[in-house]
Design an enzyme around this catalytic site. Structure first.
Site, PDB file in Angstrom:
ATOM      1  CE  LYS A  80       6.616  11.185 -78.754  1.00  0.00           C
ATOM      2  NZ  LYS A  80       5.193  11.232 -78.420  1.00  0.00           N
ATOM      3  CB  SER A 155       4.876  14.926 -76.957  1.00  0.00           C
ATOM      4  OG  SER A 155       4.424  13.433 -77.141  1.00  0.00           O
ATOM      5  CB  SER A 179       1.528  12.895 -78.443  1.00  0.00           C
ATOM      6  OG  SER A 179       1.818  13.774 -77.399  1.00  0.00           O
TER       7      SER A 179
HETATM    8  N1  GLN Z   1      -0.327  17.495 -74.492  1.00  0.00           N
HETATM    9  C1  GLN Z   1      -0.662  16.368 -73.844  1.00  0.00           C
HETATM   10  C2  GLN Z   1       0.193  16.223 -72.651  1.00  0.00           C
HETATM   11  O1  GLN Z   1       1.190  16.981 -72.640  1.00  0.00           O
HETATM   12  C3  GLN Z   1      -0.360  15.154 -74.433  1.00  0.00           C
HETATM   13  C4  GLN Z   1       0.730  14.713 -74.553  1.00  0.00           C
HETATM   14  C5  GLN Z   1       0.860  13.183 -75.171  1.00  0.00           C
HETATM   15  O2  GLN Z   1      -0.114  12.607 -75.986  1.00  0.00           O
HETATM   16  N2  GLN Z   1       1.958  12.499 -74.966  1.00  0.00           N
HETATM   17  O3  GLN Z   1       0.301  15.554 -71.722  1.00  0.00           O
END
Ligand code: GLN
Length: 486
Positions: A80, A155, A179
């Site tokens: 990532k 994400s 995410s």
């Molecule tokens: N969807 C959540 C956010 O937007 C989690 C994102 C994540 O785990 N990085 O913060």
């Protein structure tokens, strides 16, 4: 063998490599070729490091010949793009870091390098990991390999899509509020978020430091155990990493789950849960019961406050963490007539709309007069959420629940409405607030053919029981064997 090498898991590829039946160079070339031909259809990779990958593959080959290999030697991985890699561009899918080349490796990258893994490149994500669909990337969304009109989740959408589409053997993602687990669920792969402190965050570009964890996305459960084994453990460079010894995660695989108490949290099955997701998860619970697990209903009464709590804590930490992108230290710089104007231009041009929204929300929540009403209150509710889990784990060894309320939604469906996007995190964010480990394992498909994941949640440092249960479930089912029609 009839299957192409790129379609194999770590667990199936490693023995072929160690017996010398295939070479890491051959596997790496196959994957680089496939990425070259097919990545454009999904936009999973932001950067492909052909030269670096080839060099690592040659090193791995030499090492295998010397019989100094680990199970990860010669395994091509995708990272990532929030994990810093020495000499390799790391963008966080943001314009502000578009040309940023880090001078050092994240600890997880250094450990995987030492183990002999091959890094194919850096994969797409929501900008600074803020989002649930990978649509917040400054470099365009990643598409779901099961259905390209749908999002891959986020994400870590690039990580999940790359694994599901066989554009890598396995990958690493990060999970601040779901995410890893949610894109794993949406792409039909395994995703594991470790306990907070289990894996070093050194070199993970910070979003919300008290919630962030790095973890694997893989084609099968055993691969997640292998990757976790390699990246877990204390690191002097991360003061929040924990010296608790790392157990043998492979040992528990294949052990039966008879008599294991599995808690089913009542609040995770309420309204808002898609019928097909509910059916798949209920089916999975039946499978666990048929394997001898004892299902017990438990309650996590503060679940309804989780989204509000998370979106105060996360944005507050983000506003502080992202203050470092000022056009001076690194990354983009847009000039202005004076220092303030330079800051403003740089940050307006460099950050996307969602990141700006969160910085503003977080700055507001932390400002004098509001701190007590929002941030401090959120921390108090966070404690209540953690206590809910502590009470639940007195009655059971782990919890089983949905990962997300719906299968992968359509591209564009929630872009205009941040609140519905935030609500889709309802089942994953509590684990981050409580710091506990969580795993997603494939458990079904929607009528459109979109994958659905089962979420397992464990007590702190309970990764082994999650892997054991997920592996027993995987062996009893064949959802993980179905390949994306890509
Ligand atoms: N969807 C959540 C956010 O937007 C989690 C994102 C994540 O785990 N990085 O913060």
């Amino acid at each position: 063998m009839t299957e192409p090498l790129y379609s194999l898991s770590i667990s199936r590829l490693a023995p072929l490599l160690s017996r010398g039946e295939v070479s890491p160079v051959e596997v790496t070339e196959q994957l680089l070729d496939r990425i070259r031909r097919r990545n454009g259809e999904l936009n999973a990779y932001l950067t492909v490091d052909e030269t670096g990958a080839r060099a690592q593959a040659r090193d791995a080959e030499a090492r295998l010949r010397r019989e100094e290999a680990t199970p990860l030697t010669g395994i091509p991985l995708a990272l990532k793009d929030v994990l810093v890699t020495q000499g390799l561009r790391t963008t966080c899918a943001s314009k502000i870091l578009e040309n940023f080349v880090p001078p050092y490796d994240a600890t997880v990258c250094a450990r995987l390098r030492q183990a002999g893994a091959v890094f194919l490149g850096k994969v797409n994500m929501d900008e600074f990991a803020m989002g649930s669909s990978t649509e917040n990337s400054a470099f365009g969304p990643t598409l779901n390999p099961w259905h390209r009109e749908h999002i891959p989740g986020g994400s870590s959408g690039g990580s999940a899509a790359a694994v599901a589409a066989d554009l890598c053997i396995a990958s690493l993602g990060s999970d601040t509020g779901g995410s890893i687990r949610q894109p794993a669920s949406h792409c039909g792969v395994v995703g594991l978020k470790p306990t907070y402190g289990r894996v070093s965050r050194y070199g993970l570009v910070a979003y919300a430091s008290s919630l962030d964890q790095i973890g694997p996305l893989t084609k099968e459960v055993r691969d997640a155990a292998l990757l976790l084994q390699a990246i877990a453990g204390f690191d002097a460079k991360d003061s929040t990493s924990v010296p608790t010894p790392v157990p043998d995660y492979l040992e528990v695989l294949g052990q039966e789950i008879r008599g294991l108490k599995v808690g089913v949290p009542r609040e995770y099955f309420g309204h808002g849960l898609d019928k097909e997701v509910e059916a798949a998860v209920q089916g999975a619970l039946k499978t666990l019961a048929s394997l001898g697990a004892e299902l017990v209903e438990v309650s996590l009464p503060h679940t309804e406050y989780a989204v509000a709590t998370y979106y105060v804590v996360a944005v507050a930490e983000a506003s502080s963490n992202l203050a470092r992108y000022d056009g001076v230290k690194y990354g983009l710089r847009a000039e202005g007539r004076n220092l303030l104007e330079m800051y403003a231009h740089t940050r307006t041009l460099g950050f996307g709309a969602e990141v700006r929204r969160r910085i503003m929300l977080g700055t507001y929540a932390l400002s004098a007069g509001y701190y007590e009403a929002y941030y401090q209150k959120a921390l108090q509710v966070r404690t209540l959420i953690r206590r809910d889990f502590e009470a639940a784990f007195e009655q059971c060894a782990l919890l089983a629940a949905p990962v997300a309320p719906t299968p992968a939604f359509r591209l564009g469906e929630k872009v205009a409405d941040p609140l519905t996007m935030y609500l889709s995190d309802i089942f994953t964010i509590s684990a981050n607030l409580a710091g506990i480990p969580g795993l997603s394992v494939p458990c079904g498909f929607s009528s459109l053919g979109l994958p659905i994941g089962l979420q397992l949640l464990g007590p702190p440092f309970g990764e082994a029981v999650l892997l054991q249960t997920a592996s027993a479930f995987e062996q009893a089912t064949d959802f993980h064997r179905r390949k994306a029609p890509f």
